[in-house]
Write a protein that holds these residues in place. Structure first.
Motif, mmCIF file in Angstrom:
data_model
loop_
_atom_site.group_PDB
_atom_site.id
_atom_site.type_symbol
_atom_site.label_atom_id
_atom_site.label_comp_id
_atom_site.label_asym_id
_atom_site.label_seq_id
_atom_site.Cartn_x
_atom_site.Cartn_y
_atom_site.Cartn_z
ATOM 1 N N ASP A 185 0.973 -0.814 -0.416
ATOM 2 C CA ASP A 185 0.061 0.132 -0.226
ATOM 3 C C ASP A 185 0.882 1.630 0.088
ATOM 4 N N ASP A 186 0.711 1.849 -1.268
ATOM 5 C CA ASP A 186 1.515 2.738 -1.679
ATOM 6 C C ASP A 186 1.455 4.003 0.021
ATOM 7 N N ASP A 187 0.282 3.704 0.393
ATOM 8 C CA ASP A 187 0.122 5.244 1.621
ATOM 9 C C ASP A 187 0.418 4.462 2.754
ATOM 10 N N PHE A 188 0.091 3.479 2.683
ATOM 11 C CA PHE A 188 0.841 3.077 3.889
ATOM 12 C C PHE A 188 2.089 3.728 4.676
ATOM 13 N N SER A 214 0.441 -3.060 14.884
ATOM 14 C CA SER A 214 0.195 -4.231 14.981
ATOM 15 C C SER A 214 0.934 -5.514 13.444
ATOM 16 N N VAL A 215 1.443 -6.450 12.987
ATOM 17 C CA VAL A 215 1.509 -7.313 12.565
ATOM 18 C C VAL A 215 0.742 -8.682 12.897
ATOM 19 N N VAL A 216 0.314 -9.171 11.846
ATOM 20 C CA VAL A 216 -0.942 -10.247 11.893
ATOM 21 C C VAL A 216 -0.404 -10.953 11.085
ATOM 22 N N VAL A 217 -0.041 -12.587 11.052
ATOM 23 C CA VAL A 217 0.286 -13.596 10.158
ATOM 24 C C VAL A 217 -0.330 -14.798 10.472
ATOM 25 N N ARG A 261 0.523 -14.727 4.666
ATOM 26 C CA ARG A 261 -0.496 -13.676 4.819
ATOM 27 C C ARG A 261 -0.334 -12.928 5.749
ATOM 28 N N PHE A 262 -0.358 -11.473 5.813
ATOM 29 C CA PHE A 262 -0.095 -11.044 6.650
ATOM 30 C C PHE A 262 -1.386 -9.328 6.516
ATOM 31 N N THR A 263 -1.311 -9.157 7.857
ATOM 32 C CA THR A 263 -2.022 -7.688 7.406
ATOM 33 C C THR A 263 -1.345 -7.343 8.800
ATOM 34 N N HIS A 264 -1.029 -5.907 8.751
ATOM 35 C CA HIS A 264 -0.500 -5.244 9.359
ATOM 36 C C HIS A 264 -1.229 -3.772 9.439
ATOM 37 N N SER A 265 -1.457 -3.145 10.959
ATOM 38 C CA SER A 265 -2.400 -2.714 11.568
ATOM 39 C C SER A 265 -1.341 -1.555 11.765
ATOM 40 N N LEU A 266 -1.719 0.091 11.578
ATOM 41 C CA LEU A 266 -1.282 1.019 12.407
ATOM 42 C C LEU A 266 -2.428 2.370 12.156
ATOM 43 N N ASN A 282 -6.346 4.990 11.313
ATOM 44 C CA ASN A 282 -6.520 3.714 11.255
ATOM 45 C C ASN A 282 -5.850 3.526 10.036
ATOM 46 N N HIS A 283 -4.844 2.802 9.455
ATOM 47 C CA HIS A 283 -4.467 2.640 8.671
ATOM 48 C C HIS A 283 -4.312 1.156 8.325
ATOM 49 N N GLN A 284 -4.117 0.295 7.093
ATOM 50 C CA GLN A 284 -4.269 -1.241 7.106
ATOM 51 C C GLN A 284 -3.162 -1.749 5.829
#
Length: 139
Positions: free
Chosen positions: A49-52, A93-96, A109-114, A120-122
């Motif tokens: 995600d370029d905006d992350f 946080s990162v969840v795999v 697979r991963f989900t990175h939340s910020l 909030n961004h993901q």
């Protein structure tokens, strides 16, 4: 003649495999680091995600990258690997998922939340690693 061609094919296949095995596990700088994320050493969330993570300091980007590396290499499926101070201005946080194989590659697979200043961004993606080398974004 047929035997000679068979022998040449075997020699060629062995040479090709040897070349591939030497290049696997090497980082872009040739250090052979097995825990790298990308050849550039930056979190895959930025590629997905370029905006992350826009506007993060280099220290925050480093913490984010370290957490992602920890999650991809050692994280338990479904368990968050956190970075930053929970409740602070910037944290995440990162969840795999459980690791799975695609051909010769280990993938997750991963989900990175910020959270950055209450926004909030993901970033979601799939990363694969071949031969213990760098993780690469595949989706």
């Amino acid at each position: 003649m047929h035997r000679l061609l068979d022998k040449l094919a075997v020699v060629f296949a062995c040479a090709l495999l040897a070349a591939c095995s030497q290049s696997l596990g090497k980082s872009a700088d040739g250090s052979g680091s097995t825990l790298g994320l990308t050849p550039a050493g930056e979190a895959l969330a930025f590629q997905a995600d370029d905006d992350f993570g826009k506007g993060l300091s280099s220290a925050q980007r480093s913490a984010l990258t370290a957490a992602e590396s920890q999650a991809l290499n050692f994280g338990e499926a479904g368990q968050p690997v956190t970075w930053g101070k929970q409740g602070g201005a910037v944290f995440g946080s990162v969840v795999v998922t459980q690791p799975f194989r695609v051909g010769l590659s280990n993938c997750r697979r991963f989900t990175h939340s910020l959270t950055n200043k209450s926004q909030n961004h993901q970033s979601i993606g799939t990363a694969c690693q071949r031969g213990g080398g760098s993780w690469r974004l595949v989706q």
